[in-house]
Design an enzyme around this catalytic site. Structure first.
Site, PDB file in Angstrom:
ATOM      1  N   MET A   3     -27.997 -26.579  35.403  1.00 20.26           N
ATOM      2  CA  MET A   3     -28.643 -25.707  36.393  1.00 20.26           C
ATOM      3  C   MET A   3     -30.151 -25.572  36.172  1.00 20.26           C
ATOM      4  O   MET A   3     -30.745 -24.598  36.630  1.00 20.26           O
ATOM      5  CB  MET A   3     -27.991 -24.329  36.346  1.00 20.26           C
ATOM      6  CG  MET A   3     -26.480 -24.350  36.527  1.00 20.26           C
ATOM      7  SD  MET A   3     -25.781 -22.711  36.261  1.00 20.26           S
ATOM      8  CE  MET A   3     -24.040 -23.117  36.057  1.00 20.26           C
ATOM      9  N   SER A   4     -30.724 -26.527  35.481  1.00 18.90           N
ATOM     10  CA  SER A   4     -32.177 -26.408  35.210  1.00 18.90           C
ATOM     11  C   SER A   4     -32.809 -27.794  35.235  1.00 18.90           C
ATOM     12  O   SER A   4     -32.299 -28.693  35.878  1.00 18.90           O
ATOM     13  CB  SER A   4     -32.374 -25.773  33.831  1.00 18.90           C
ATOM     14  OG  SER A   4     -31.902 -26.633  32.815  1.00 18.90           O
TER      15      SER A   4
ATOM     16  N   TYR B  97     -31.199 -20.018  40.067  1.00 21.79           N
ATOM     17  CA  TYR B  97     -30.075 -19.122  40.374  1.00 21.79           C
ATOM     18  C   TYR B  97     -30.389 -17.656  40.087  1.00 21.79           C
ATOM     19  O   TYR B  97     -29.668 -16.767  40.528  1.00 21.79           O
ATOM     20  CB  TYR B  97     -28.796 -19.552  39.634  1.00 21.79           C
ATOM     21  CG  TYR B  97     -28.864 -19.495  38.122  1.00 21.79           C
ATOM     22  CD1 TYR B  97     -28.881 -18.288  37.435  1.00 21.79           C
ATOM     23  CD2 TYR B  97     -28.911 -20.664  37.387  1.00 21.79           C
ATOM     24  CE1 TYR B  97     -28.955 -18.242  36.061  1.00 21.79           C
ATOM     25  CE2 TYR B  97     -28.985 -20.630  36.003  1.00 21.79           C
ATOM     26  CZ  TYR B  97     -29.007 -19.417  35.345  1.00 21.79           C
ATOM     27  OH  TYR B  97     -29.094 -19.373  33.992  1.00 21.79           O
ATOM     28  N   GLU B  98     -31.439 -17.419  39.337  1.00 16.89           N
ATOM     29  CA  GLU B  98     -31.815 -16.024  39.087  1.00 16.89           C
ATOM     30  C   GLU B  98     -32.487 -15.396  40.310  1.00 16.89           C
ATOM     31  O   GLU B  98     -32.715 -14.190  40.328  1.00 16.89           O
ATOM     32  CB  GLU B  98     -32.776 -15.945  37.893  1.00 16.89           C
ATOM     33  CG  GLU B  98     -32.139 -16.324  36.568  1.00 16.89           C
ATOM     34  CD  GLU B  98     -33.151 -16.325  35.435  1.00 16.89           C
ATOM     35  OE1 GLU B  98     -33.391 -15.262  34.861  1.00 16.89           O
ATOM     36  OE2 GLU B  98     -33.712 -17.396  35.143  1.00 16.89           O
TER      37      GLU B  98
ATOM     38  N   HIS C  96     -31.795 -15.692  26.785  1.00 11.46           N
ATOM     39  CA  HIS C  96     -33.068 -16.353  27.102  1.00 11.46           C
ATOM     40  C   HIS C  96     -34.198 -15.395  26.770  1.00 11.46           C
ATOM     41  O   HIS C  96     -34.360 -14.377  27.431  1.00 11.46           O
ATOM     42  CB  HIS C  96     -33.162 -16.686  28.591  1.00 11.46           C
ATOM     43  CG  HIS C  96     -32.206 -17.745  29.023  1.00 11.46           C
ATOM     44  ND1 HIS C  96     -32.588 -19.048  29.219  1.00 11.46           N
ATOM     45  CD2 HIS C  96     -30.890 -17.697  29.302  1.00 11.46           C
ATOM     46  CE1 HIS C  96     -31.540 -19.757  29.595  1.00 11.46           C
ATOM     47  NE2 HIS C  96     -30.491 -18.967  29.655  1.00 11.46           N
TER      48      HIS C  96
ATOM     49  N   SER D 107     -30.838 -23.000  26.744  1.00  8.98           N
ATOM     50  CA  SER D 107     -29.932 -21.975  26.206  1.00  8.98           C
ATOM     51  C   SER D 107     -29.410 -22.374  24.837  1.00  8.98           C
ATOM     52  O   SER D 107     -28.856 -23.469  24.676  1.00  8.98           O
ATOM     53  CB  SER D 107     -28.692 -21.822  27.088  1.00  8.98           C
ATOM     54  OG  SER D 107     -29.051 -21.561  28.398  1.00  8.98           O
TER      55      SER D 107
ATOM     56  N   ASN E  60     -20.212 -28.630  26.987  1.00  4.81           N
ATOM     57  CA  ASN E  60     -18.812 -28.568  27.441  1.00  4.81           C
ATOM     58  C   ASN E  60     -18.612 -29.753  28.363  1.00  4.81           C
ATOM     59  O   ASN E  60     -19.586 -30.326  28.855  1.00  4.81           O
ATOM     60  CB  ASN E  60     -18.573 -27.262  28.229  1.00  4.81           C
ATOM     61  CG  ASN E  60     -19.553 -27.120  29.388  1.00  4.81           C
ATOM     62  OD1 ASN E  60     -20.685 -26.639  29.200  1.00  4.81           O
ATOM     63  ND2 ASN E  60     -19.158 -27.545  30.570  1.00  4.81           N
TER      64      ASN E  60
ATOM     65  N   HIS F  63     -34.708 -19.758  36.010  1.00  4.49           N
ATOM     66  CA  HIS F  63     -33.735 -20.564  36.746  1.00  4.49           C
ATOM     67  C   HIS F  63     -33.745 -20.198  38.222  1.00  4.49           C
ATOM     68  O   HIS F  63     -33.940 -19.034  38.584  1.00  4.49           O
ATOM     69  CB  HIS F  63     -32.329 -20.331  36.185  1.00  4.49           C
ATOM     70  CG  HIS F  63     -32.167 -20.729  34.761  1.00  4.49           C
ATOM     71  ND1 HIS F  63     -32.444 -19.877  33.723  1.00  4.49           N
ATOM     72  CD2 HIS F  63     -31.768 -21.904  34.206  1.00  4.49           C
ATOM     73  CE1 HIS F  63     -32.222 -20.505  32.579  1.00  4.49           C
ATOM     74  NE2 HIS F  63     -31.814 -21.735  32.839  1.00  4.49           N
TER      75      HIS F  63
ATOM     76  N   HIS G  88     -19.999 -18.780  29.205  1.00  2.42           N
ATOM     77  CA  HIS G  88     -21.411 -18.873  28.814  1.00  2.42           C
ATOM     78  C   HIS G  88     -21.555 -18.731  27.300  1.00  2.42           C
ATOM     79  O   HIS G  88     -22.352 -19.430  26.671  1.00  2.42           O
ATOM     80  CB  HIS G  88     -22.226 -17.797  29.542  1.00  2.42           C
ATOM     81  CG  HIS G  88     -23.680 -17.802  29.173  1.00  2.42           C
ATOM     82  ND1 HIS G  88     -24.510 -18.886  29.438  1.00  2.42           N
ATOM     83  CD2 HIS G  88     -24.465 -16.886  28.551  1.00  2.42           C
ATOM     84  CE1 HIS G  88     -25.727 -18.618  28.988  1.00  2.42           C
ATOM     85  NE2 HIS G  88     -25.721 -17.409  28.445  1.00  2.42           N
TER      86      HIS G  88
ATOM     87  N   ALA H 124     -28.914 -27.080  28.184  1.00  2.00           N
ATOM     88  CA  ALA H 124     -27.477 -27.113  27.910  1.00  2.00           C
ATOM     89  C   ALA H 124     -26.821 -27.519  29.222  1.00  2.00           C
ATOM     90  O   ALA H 124     -27.205 -27.030  30.284  1.00  2.00           O
ATOM     91  CB  ALA H 124     -27.001 -25.735  27.488  1.00  2.00           C
TER      92      ALA H 124
END
Ligand code: HPA
Length: 275
Positions: free
Chosen positions: A212-213, A86-87, A62, A31, A236, A84, A248, A114
Site C-alpha cells: 500500500m505504499s 489510505y490515511e 509509524h 512498517s 506475509n 499513506h 497488522h 512491508a
C-alpha cells in the site's frame, strides 16, 4: 496562498536553519523496518509536526520524524514514518517529503516497505529487490498543474528503479551472504488487505508482491530526477495464498525479524554508493 513549490521551499528553509548537514542519500523506512536508525551515528531529529507545511503521521507503528545521521561515514536522511494514501492524504501530501528531500539536495532515494508476497517462491521474511511497479492506486502524485521547477509534464518511467543500483545491491547481497528475491511491486490503495480474487488478477498482471505504499514516492522521485532503489520485505503471503487471515501486528513482527538483514544490506549499499 502559497503554491507547492513555495511550501516545499519553506519546509527546506526550516530544516536548513535547524540542521546544518548535507545528506547524500535518503531512506524511507517501511512498517517495522525502522531499525536502520539504530545503526546511524551522530543523529539529529526533526519531528514532522515541527516542519512547516509537512503532513503528519497517524498510523500505529509509524513514527513521524526525519533522522539525519551517518552510516559508514556517509550522510543519510532517514524518514521514520511515511504517509499513506489510505490515511486520507492526497498524493501530493504522500509525496511531499520526497519533494523536500530533492530540494535539500538529495538525488538518491532508497525506499523500503512491508508487503504481501504473490510469487510463491517467496515466503514471509523474503527481501525483494523491486525491479518495476504497477500502479493500481487509481491516482498518482503528478495529476494537476505541473511546476517545471520540479520536473517535466510527461516524465519517463522506463527505469523507475535504477538498474545500476539494483545490480550493485545484488553484488552487496552476495558479499554479505544475504538472500533476496526480485520482482514487480503492485501498489494497491488499501487499507484493506486485497481479496483473493484481486490477488489472482494482480498476479496475472505480472506482480510478484503487493503493498500500500512505495509507488507514489517512486513516481515523484523519478519525476524529480532522483535515482531510486526499492527493497520490499515480504511480511506475509497475499490473500488466498496464505491460509491464515492477515494481521497488522504479524506484518510488523515479521518485518522486525527481517529488519536486521535489511539494515545490513542497506548499510552496505550506502557504503558502496558512488557519490
Ligand atoms: N497486502 C497489501 N499490503 C501489505 C500486505 C498485503 O498482503 N502485507 C503488508 N502490507
Amino acid at each position: 496562498m502559497m503554491n507547492m513549490y513555495e511550501k516545499v521551499m519553506e519546509s527546506v528553509d526550516y530544516i536548513r536553519r535547524k540542521i546544518d548537514r548535507n545528506p547524500q542519500v535518503a531512506v524511507i523506512l517501511g512498517s517495522g523496518l525502522g531499525n536502520l536508525v539504530d545503526i546511524m551515528e551522530n543523529k539529529e531529529y526533526i519531528s514532522y509536526e515541527d516542519i512547516p507545511n509537512f503532513p503528519r503521521s497517524t498510523v500505529a507503528g509509524h513514527e513521524g520524524k526525519l533522522v539525519f545521521g551517518n552510516l559508514r561515514g556517509i550522510e543519510v536522511l532517514a524518514m521514520q514514518g511515511r504517509f499513506h494514501y489510505y490515511e486520507g492524504y492526497s498524493m501530493k501530501e504522500v509525496t511531499y517529503p520526497v519533494y523536500t528531500m530533492k530540494k535539500l539536495g538529495i538525488n538518491k532515494l532508497i525506499i523500503t516497505n512491508a508487503c504481501g508476497g504473490i510469487n510463491t517462491s517467496f515466503s514471509p521474511g523474503t527481501l525483494m529487490l523491486i525491479k518495476d511497479f504497477i500502479n493500481l492506486m487509481g491516482d498518482n502524485p503528478l495529476i494537476g498543474h505541473n511546476d517545471e521547477r520540479f520536473g517535466p509534464r510527461f516524465p519517463d518511467m522506463s527505469e523507475p528503479f535504477k538498474l545500476e543500483w539494483i545490480e550493485k545491491a545484488k553484488r552487496i547481497a552476495a558479499q554479505l551472504g544475504i538472500g533476496y528475491g526480485e520482482g514487480i511491486y503492485a501498489g494497491f490503495m488499501g487499507p484493506y488487505y486485497e481479496t483473493a480474487a484481486e490477488i489472482v488478477s494482480i498476479g496475472r498482471m505480472g506482480a510478484d508482491a503487493v503493498g500500500m505504499s512505495t509507488v507514489p514516492e517512486t513516481i515523484a522521485a523519478n519525476y524529480l530526477g532522483m535515482e531510486v532503489l526499492g527493497i520490499a520485505c515480504i511480511t506475509n503471503m497475499a490473500t488466498g495464498i496464505q491460509k491464515v487471515k492477515h494481521s497488522h501486528e504479524r506484518v510488523v513482527e515479521t518485518a522486525q525479524k527481517a529488519s536486521s538483514n535489511l539494515c545490513k544490506w542497506v548499510e552496505g549499499i550506502i557504503e558502496s554508493m558512488d557519490l
